[in-house]
Design an enzyme around this catalytic site. Structure first.
Site, mmCIF file in Angstrom:
data_model
loop_
_atom_site.group_PDB
_atom_site.id
_atom_site.type_symbol
_atom_site.label_atom_id
_atom_site.label_comp_id
_atom_site.label_asym_id
_atom_site.label_seq_id
_atom_site.Cartn_x
_atom_site.Cartn_y
_atom_site.Cartn_z
ATOM 1 C CG ASN A 86 -2.409 -5.878 3.554
ATOM 2 O OD1 ASN A 86 -3.429 -5.990 4.218
ATOM 3 N ND2 ASN A 86 -1.433 -6.768 3.577
ATOM 4 C CG HIS B 279 -5.371 -10.340 2.562
ATOM 5 N ND1 HIS B 279 -5.849 -9.127 3.008
ATOM 6 C CD2 HIS B 279 -4.062 -10.395 2.933
ATOM 7 C CE1 HIS B 279 -4.873 -8.483 3.614
ATOM 8 N NE2 HIS B 279 -3.777 -9.218 3.583
ATOM 9 C CB CYS C 269 -4.391 -10.208 6.639
ATOM 10 S SG CYS C 269 -3.084 -8.994 6.821
HETATM 11 N N1 COA Z 1 10.668 1.163 -2.998
HETATM 12 C C1 COA Z 1 11.789 0.876 -3.698
HETATM 13 N N2 COA Z 1 12.546 -0.188 -3.460
HETATM 14 C C2 COA Z 1 12.158 -1.014 -2.467
HETATM 15 C C3 COA Z 1 11.019 -0.785 -1.696
HETATM 16 C C4 COA Z 1 10.264 0.363 -2.000
HETATM 17 N N3 COA Z 1 9.133 0.682 -1.316
HETATM 18 N N4 COA Z 1 10.882 -1.769 -0.804
HETATM 19 C C5 COA Z 1 11.911 -2.601 -0.990
HETATM 20 N N5 COA Z 1 12.695 -2.150 -1.996
HETATM 21 C C6 COA Z 1 13.912 -2.716 -2.522
HETATM 22 C C7 COA Z 1 14.544 -3.711 -1.617
HETATM 23 O O1 COA Z 1 15.331 -3.075 -0.649
HETATM 24 C C8 COA Z 1 15.375 -4.540 -2.573
HETATM 25 O O2 COA Z 1 16.570 -3.869 -2.817
HETATM 26 P P1 COA Z 1 17.951 -4.671 -2.921
HETATM 27 O O3 COA Z 1 17.762 -5.610 -4.080
HETATM 28 O O4 COA Z 1 18.935 -3.583 -3.155
HETATM 29 O O5 COA Z 1 18.096 -5.367 -1.605
HETATM 30 C C9 COA Z 1 14.571 -4.501 -3.862
HETATM 31 O O6 COA Z 1 13.636 -3.424 -3.730
HETATM 32 C C10 COA Z 1 13.830 -5.766 -4.181
HETATM 33 O O7 COA Z 1 13.171 -6.158 -3.029
HETATM 34 P P2 COA Z 1 12.375 -7.501 -2.993
HETATM 35 O O8 COA Z 1 12.041 -7.785 -1.567
HETATM 36 O O9 COA Z 1 13.050 -8.559 -3.776
HETATM 37 O O10 COA Z 1 11.068 -7.111 -3.793
HETATM 38 P P3 COA Z 1 9.821 -8.002 -4.039
HETATM 39 O O11 COA Z 1 9.614 -8.126 -5.483
HETATM 40 O O12 COA Z 1 9.847 -9.261 -3.226
HETATM 41 O O13 COA Z 1 8.649 -7.119 -3.455
HETATM 42 C C11 COA Z 1 7.234 -6.918 -1.552
HETATM 43 C C12 COA Z 1 8.634 -6.744 -2.095
HETATM 44 C C13 COA Z 1 7.238 -6.538 -0.078
HETATM 45 C C14 COA Z 1 6.301 -5.980 -2.282
HETATM 46 C C15 COA Z 1 6.776 -8.386 -1.739
HETATM 47 O O14 COA Z 1 7.775 -9.261 -1.277
HETATM 48 C C16 COA Z 1 5.502 -8.689 -1.017
HETATM 49 O O15 COA Z 1 4.462 -8.139 -1.312
HETATM 50 N N6 COA Z 1 5.525 -9.638 -0.066
HETATM 51 C C17 COA Z 1 4.383 -9.993 0.698
HETATM 52 C C18 COA Z 1 4.186 -8.988 1.800
HETATM 53 C C19 COA Z 1 2.800 -9.048 2.347
HETATM 54 O O16 COA Z 1 1.854 -9.269 1.668
HETATM 55 N N7 COA Z 1 2.689 -8.809 3.659
HETATM 56 C C20 COA Z 1 1.452 -8.771 4.326
HETATM 57 C C21 COA Z 1 0.902 -10.137 4.470
HETATM 58 S S1 COA Z 1 -0.735 -10.027 4.991
#
Ligand code: COA
Length: 309
Positions: A266, A236, A96
């Site tokens: 993204n 980003h 990214c």
């Molecule tokens: N729909 C519904 N539920 C989902 C899901 C989706 N698409 N994806 C994950 N979940 C669930 C998880 O399984 C978890 O369930 P559990 O509590 O039963 O285990 C729950 O939602 C919470 O997940 P969590 O990881 O705590 O959510 P979050 O608030 O951290 O959000 C992201 C998840 C991925 C959106 C967030 O962590 C994020 O954006 N991280 C950065 C990723 C990124 O930018 N990557 C690219 C870098 S360039």
């Protein structure tokens, strides 16, 4: 592809995706449209905006992790499709931050006097490396391309600073494990999703906020400026909550932060140049403005570029 479309593929909901990420839609390039094809459209528009002929370009740098081929570089494919006979062309693989790394390299090479006009591109077909059974990743990413022309200037405008950093110890937080020379995907490969993007979202979130802020502060302070001097931040577009946290920590209000994540998700290396282009065409950038670009991605890698427009 809307959130409603994804509800049909994985156990998710529009409400979850919007509240956790800010994303409402993402673009998916059709079969047969490769990164070079999207790049050509972006490059043609960039050259038109710069009032420049393709033969004036002597350097092409493409940021991508979804190249058309393993060999040659997709930048060389673009060179042929765009008719850029006077250029040297190569890819940077910086996920990214690909566009920021490309800007940094192009700017340094132009400063040596060896090159005059560079096309810097960020372009990705992430749909080709997404597992549409994995709700952790398939909701986040989209396809797209953006490009900018960089030229030597004598009036103090241009890229006044860049900062690049990475930490390879964290490489398995966001990676495609199989398909390279270490773990080839041959006939008989049993698909387990390891030849697609795998990600530890929560771990990345924390590092992303901390290191994007560090990258921003490094480049602002090195230029002898403060947050107050920044007219617009082009971050980003990974997650609206990451962008919001950065705005808060840097004490730069959200009305000075460009956001288009709701439309594209993204798009990795394409994210910053698409946002830069939309901000510019929307009249959000004026002559003399300090514009800060900052990005973060798989590597893990992060970086920033400060431009005096
Ligand atoms: N729909 C519904 N539920 C989902 C899901 C989706 N698409 N994806 C994950 N979940 C669930 C998880 O399984 C978890 O369930 P559990 O509590 O039963 O285990 C729950 O939602 C919470 O997940 P969590 O990881 O705590 O959510 P979050 O608030 O951290 O959000 C992201 C998840 C991925 C959106 C967030 O962590 C994020 O954006 N991280 C950065 C990723 C990124 O930018 N990557 C690219 C870098 S360039």
């Amino acid at each position: 592809m809307t959130n409603a479309d994804l509800e049909k593929l994985v156990d998710t909901s529009d409400e979850w995706i919007v509240s956790r990420t800010g994303i409402k839609e993402r673009r998916v390039a059709p079969d047969g449209m490769a990164v070079s094809d999207m790049s050509v459209i972006a490059c043609e528009r960039a050259l038109e905006a710069a009032g420049m002929h393709s033969h004036e370009i002597d350097l092409v740098i493409l940021g991508t992790v979804t190249p058309d081929f393993k060999l040659p570089s997709t930048a060389c494919v673009i060179q042929e499709k765009m008719d850029l006979p006077n250029a040297t062309a190569f890819d940077v693989v910086s996920a990214c931050t690909g566009f920021i790394n490309g800007l940094s390299v192009a700017s340094a090479l132009i400063e040596t006097g060896a090159y005059k006009n560079a096309l810097v591109i960020g372009s990705e077909k992430l749909s080709s490396v997404l597992n549409y059974k994995d709700r952790n990743t398939c909701i986040l990413f989209g396809d797209g391309a953006g490009a900018a022309v960089l030229s030597a200037s004598e009036d103090g405008s241009g890229i006044i600073g860049t900062y690049l950093k990475s930490d390879g110890k964290l490489r398995d937080l966001l990676w495609i494990k199989d398909g390279g020379a270490v773990s080839p995907v041959n006939a008989g490969y049993a698909f387990e999703g390891d030849d697609k993007i795998n990600m530890s979202g929560g771990d990345i979130f924390k590092v992303a906020v901390r290191q994007m802020c560090n990258a921003a502060v490094e480049v602002i302070e090195k230029a002898g400026l403060t947050s107050d001097d920044i007219a617009l931040v082009i971050p980003h577009q990974a997650n609206i909550r990451i962008i919001g946290a950065i705005s808060k920590r840097l004490k730069i209000s959200m009305d000075k932060v460009f956001v288009n994540i709701e439309k594209y998700g993204n798009t990795s290396a394409a994210s910053v140049p698409i946002a830069l282009d939309e901000a510019y065409r929307a009249g959000r950038i004026k002559k003399g403005d300090h514009v800060l670009m900052v990005a973060f991605g798989g590597g893990l890698i992060w970086g920033s570029a400060l431009v005096k427009w």
